[in-house]
Design a protein around this motif. Sequence first.
Motif, PDB file in Angstrom:
ATOM      1  N   SER A 113      -1.344  -0.864  10.715  1.00  0.00           N
ATOM      2  CA  SER A 113      -1.691   0.462  11.223  1.00  0.00           C
ATOM      3  C   SER A 113      -1.830   1.437  10.064  1.00  0.00           C
ATOM      4  CB  SER A 113      -0.616   0.961  12.190  1.00  0.00           C
ATOM      5  OG  SER A 113      -0.598   0.185  13.364  1.00  0.00           O
ATOM      6  N   PHE A 114      -2.658   2.443  10.273  1.00  0.00           N
ATOM      7  CA  PHE A 114      -2.952   3.374   9.183  1.00  0.00           C
ATOM      8  C   PHE A 114      -1.790   4.309   8.864  1.00  0.00           C
ATOM      9  CE2 PHE A 114      -7.910   3.457   9.470  1.00  0.00           C
ATOM     10  CZ  PHE A 114      -7.922   2.084   9.298  1.00  0.00           C
ATOM     11  N   SER A 167       2.646   4.534  15.833  1.00  0.00           N
ATOM     12  CA  SER A 167       1.896   3.462  15.169  1.00  0.00           C
ATOM     13  C   SER A 167       2.735   2.203  15.061  1.00  0.00           C
ATOM     14  CB  SER A 167       1.440   3.924  13.784  1.00  0.00           C
ATOM     15  OG  SER A 167       0.527   4.990  13.875  1.00  0.00           O
ATOM     16  N   LEU A 196      -5.622   1.420  14.135  1.00  0.00           N
ATOM     17  CA  LEU A 196      -6.538   1.247  13.013  1.00  0.00           C
ATOM     18  C   LEU A 196      -7.480   2.438  12.891  1.00  0.00           C
ATOM     19  CD1 LEU A 196      -7.280  -2.562  13.503  1.00  0.00           C
ATOM     20  CD2 LEU A 196      -5.503  -1.468  12.126  1.00  0.00           C
ATOM     21  N   TYR A 197      -6.925   3.594  13.046  1.00  0.00           N
ATOM     22  CA  TYR A 197      -7.652   4.853  12.884  1.00  0.00           C
ATOM     23  C   TYR A 197      -6.634   5.907  12.476  1.00  0.00           C
ATOM     24  CZ  TYR A 197      -5.877   5.275  17.681  1.00  0.00           C
ATOM     25  OH  TYR A 197      -5.080   5.267  18.792  1.00  0.00           O
ATOM     26  N   ASP A 198      -7.118   7.045  12.037  1.00  0.00           N
ATOM     27  CA  ASP A 198      -6.228   8.112  11.588  1.00  0.00           C
ATOM     28  C   ASP A 198      -5.877   9.054  12.720  1.00  0.00           C
ATOM     29  OD1 ASP A 198      -5.934   7.481   8.825  1.00  0.00           O
ATOM     30  OD2 ASP A 198      -7.954   8.266   8.426  1.00  0.00           O
ATOM     31  N   ASP A 212       0.814  -1.216   0.000  1.00  0.00           N
ATOM     32  CA  ASP A 212       0.000   0.000   0.000  1.00  0.00           C
ATOM     33  C   ASP A 212       0.852   1.274   0.000  1.00  0.00           C
ATOM     34  OD1 ASP A 212       0.994  -0.006   2.572  1.00  0.00           O
ATOM     35  OD2 ASP A 212      -0.951   0.138   3.573  1.00  0.00           O
TER      36      ASP A 212
END
Length: 409
Positions: A93-94, A100, A111-113, A19
């Motif tokens: 992790s984002f 993170s 798992l969040y911003d 990613d």
Amino acid sequence: MKRVFILVLDSLGIGYTKDSHLFYDEGSNTLNHIAEFCYKEKANFGRRGSLFIPNLTSLGLGLAAEAASGHFPLGLNKNTKIIANYGYASPISFGKDTISGHWEIAGVPVLYDWHYFKDKKYSFPNKILNEIVNINSLSGYLGNCHSSGTSIISDLGEDHIKTKKPIFYTSSDSVFQIACHEDYFGLDSLYSLCKVSRNIFNKSKYNVARVIARPFSGQNNKNYIRNSMNRKDFSVKPHDITVMKKLLIEKQGQVVGIGKISDIYNNYGITYSVKADGICDIFNKTINEIKIAPNNSIVFANFVDFDSLWGHRRNVAGYARDLEYFDYLLPKILSLIKDNDLLIITSDHGCDPTWIGFNHTRECIPILIYSNRKKNNYLGHSNTFSDIAQTLAYYFNLSDMKYGKNILF
């Protein structure tokens, strides 16, 4: 007796993730690009020739990098006898930041911003800035922009000394950084300002991972020095239980944080902290703690210089030089590993010194596990850094973590 020693080579990524294009990092590879520059003699500053890290190579670092990226690092000896278990991990992790990465290693992926301040010139909201100024009775502030720490201190340090206005700046990470002179502003005053700022952000809608105190010394922009020993991160507390906290609760164990580890976890799951600065100092203090570590204990060290001094400053030769120095020192720790001990060498993200900009890079990390009883196994590809935490939970006979799988036993 069960003991674990975790050494985080901060920012030593070994290949871009699937990613990585979402982070504009496709093609980044911290270790391989350092090795390539050394092999091509583009990093002959304070060192010379191919990257020489035989001990890390014997632990499987080169093979882990090859598994992650498809390319064995140039100049490393592929025929080296492997004496450890090795593999690599991708993050879930984002973000690609320090918190993170470390939290995911401990079994708590993010798992969040986080909130990021994306404006380059006017980074922070006026409401927050005004509240910080008013509560701390400041005459104002300097900066309020994206910058590297060395650059902004050089640019604004003299104004800061004259006016006593703190320097505020950020980066692509979720950080609010405050640089102040140790003598003219005062270290205690800087820490107090950071604590107040941390509380203000905690009460706001901005989910900021860290407020960082960045003290410096010197008389002018020709001799300013950032004092890493007195740097302090004011982080948020992990949102779930870490493997370190489980060890304290379920086994009444001990966790020692060396360097900035305690700050990263907001002291959560840490028995006590050891201040250290620089490769040699962190290494020696890690050795001291290993020698006295009791049963059911973790000694957890972060070697920040790879990231802060060399990765962010895009200094390939400096990064290579410190990797070689770390490798030179490594046998001192290997000689202390007892039969039931585990030594884990890993990272938290990438910071490719050949990459554009000065930010972290979205990369896989190595997982090298040295044990006198279990060695020379390929651990495969971990889909989360939390495989480290789950493996430790199994090793210490703790309850299962929510994320990850046991990759060693």
